[in-house]
Design a protein around this motif. Structure first.
Motif, PDB file in Angstrom:
ATOM      1  N   GLU A 138       3.866   7.302   9.643  1.00 19.29           N
ATOM      2  CA  GLU A 138       4.407   8.145  10.696  1.00 19.29           C
ATOM      3  C   GLU A 138       5.920   8.186  10.527  1.00 19.29           C
ATOM      4  N   THR A 190       2.095  16.297  11.639  1.00 13.26           N
ATOM      5  CA  THR A 190       2.924  15.240  12.221  1.00 13.26           C
ATOM      6  C   THR A 190       4.383  15.423  11.798  1.00 13.26           C
ATOM      7  N   ALA A 246       7.629  16.236  14.191  1.00 13.58           N
ATOM      8  CA  ALA A 246       8.800  15.349  14.217  1.00 13.58           C
ATOM      9  C   ALA A 246      10.075  16.112  13.842  1.00 13.58           C
ATOM     10  N   ALA A 256      11.077  18.435  16.718  1.00 20.36           N
ATOM     11  CA  ALA A 256      11.656  17.679  17.828  1.00 20.36           C
ATOM     12  C   ALA A 256      13.073  17.238  17.475  1.00 20.36           C
ATOM     13  N   GLU A 284      -1.333  16.329  18.679  1.00 19.56           N
ATOM     14  CA  GLU A 284      -0.360  15.244  18.895  1.00 19.56           C
ATOM     15  C   GLU A 284       1.029  15.715  18.467  1.00 19.56           C
ATOM     16  N   THR A 300       4.503  15.944  20.594  1.00 21.10           N
ATOM     17  CA  THR A 300       5.778  15.372  20.127  1.00 21.10           C
ATOM     18  C   THR A 300       6.884  16.414  20.179  1.00 21.10           C
ATOM     19  N   SER A 301       6.573  17.617  19.684  1.00 22.39           N
ATOM     20  CA  SER A 301       7.627  18.634  19.603  1.00 22.39           C
ATOM     21  C   SER A 301       8.058  19.074  21.004  1.00 22.39           C
ATOM     22  N   GLU A 334       7.736  17.483  23.869  1.00 23.65           N
ATOM     23  CA  GLU A 334       8.428  16.385  24.564  1.00 23.65           C
ATOM     24  C   GLU A 334       9.846  16.226  24.014  1.00 23.65           C
ATOM     25  N   GLY A 335      10.045  16.612  22.752  1.00 24.39           N
ATOM     26  CA  GLY A 335      11.370  16.513  22.128  1.00 24.39           C
ATOM     27  C   GLY A 335      12.277  17.695  22.453  1.00 24.39           C
TER      28      GLY A 335
END
Ligand code: ADP
Ligand code: MG
Length: 299
Positions: free
Chosen positions: A153, A191, A195, A198, A251, A255-256, A258-259
């Motif tokens: 990750e 993933t 990341a 974000a 997921e 992540t994106s 929330e970022g």
């Protein structure tokens, strides 16, 4: 004849509001399986990316290439195993995955985009320490850790490198992460896209996939969600109505958003010019749009 030209101008004018809204913004695009399945689709994808650049949008491509990795594994008589949409990766698998993703798939995408007149640069996690990684700790439904080997990750993204490139190049990122001792990790491309988006607080992150969008019931085409919120995605993940590769994708969507990413889109990569259709038109028939909450949705 004049009618044809008039229609062309109309098409250009229709895209003006989108160009105005998105010019200057960064968009992370996860390019994968289905959209890479034919020469025509690959060519149309590269054309879309060139057009985005010419109207001032800064696309960043993140790619998988899972099918090709499996093909080469089988040629070498190595077993191919997936758990919950993630490839179980021992040292031999990692070696092949890196060779195929970085050496082959990445350079094919780079050359295709180059051929459209927009220079692209291929990168993986090693280059400029773009993606630092650690082993992914994944637990099964019983809470017991699942041994996925060298599946990783993202722990850190070097956004500085991407800023250096953005004025002149389209970055094309292979989903291989760099561990602290120089070892490589196989990271799901969704993933990585989540990341990166974000870390860059991208305007949009777009996932090209092989279905028409996110469904509440995969067997029922009419159950596709055209728009939903983070809460609904969490609920769907917990309900068990999502499986395989859609799990890491959702997921990554979380992540994106929330970022601080504006919107995440899951779209059908089997459709010609799906990227332009998503960004430059108001076609709600295309895919699933996920936003942080009701009322803050942008285009
Ligand atoms: P890619 O990474 O190329 O997009 P994946 O196979 O990893 O492809 O992920 C997409 C797959 O996820 C779909 O082909 C579908 O079979 C599966 N899937 C599982 N649950 C759902 C769901 N609820 N809605 C849509 N697709 C789902
Ligand atoms: Mg996948």
């Amino acid at each position: 004849m004049r009618e044809i030209y008039r229609k062309r101008v109309e098409t250009l004018l229709e895209s003006l509001p989108y160009i105005r809204m998105f010019s200057g913004t960064t968009m992370v695009i996860k390019y994968g399986g289905a959209a890479m399945s034919s020469a025509d689709l690959k060519d149309e994808f590269a054309t879309d990316i060139a057009l985005l650049r010419y109207v001032g949008i800064k696309p960043i491509i993140v790619h998988g290439g899972g099918n090709e990795v499996s093909t080469y594994m089988r040629r070498l008589d190595l077993p191919v195993k997936f758990v919950e949409g993630l490839r179980v990766t021992d040292a031999a698998t990692m070696e092949i995955a890196k060779m195929v993703l970085v050496g082959k798939v990445n350079k094919e995408i780079v050359s295709l985009i180059n051929s459209k007149g927009t220079p692209a640069v291929g990168l993986c996690g090693d280059d400029g320490c773009l993606l630092r990684a650690k082993p992914l700790l994944k637990r099964g439904q019983d809470g017991v850790p699942i041994d996925l080997g060298l599946v990783g990750e993202v722990t850190e993204v070097n956004t500085g490198l991407l800023s250096l490139l953005e004025a002149d190049y389209v970055p094309v990122v292979a989903s291989v992460g760099a561990g602290p001792a120089g070892e490589s990790y196989n990271i799901n491309a969704d993933t990585v896209a989540g990341a990166l988006a974000a870390a860059l607080k991208a305007e949009k992150v777009i996932f090209l996939t092989d279905v028409t969008g996110l469904h509440t019931d995969l067997d029922d085409e009419s159950s596709r969600l055209s728009e939903c919120t983070v809460d609904e995605v969490v609920e769907l993940l917990e309900s068990g109505k999502v499986s395989k590769g859609m799990i890491p994708k959702l997921e990554a969507v979380l992540t994106s958003l929330e970022g601080g990413v504006g919107a995440a889109h899951i779209i059908d990569g089997r459709i010609a010019h799906s990227v332009l259709l998503e960004i430059m038109t108001d076609d709600a028939g295309l895919g699933t749009k996920v936003v942080s909450g009701i009322g803050i949705s942008r285009a």
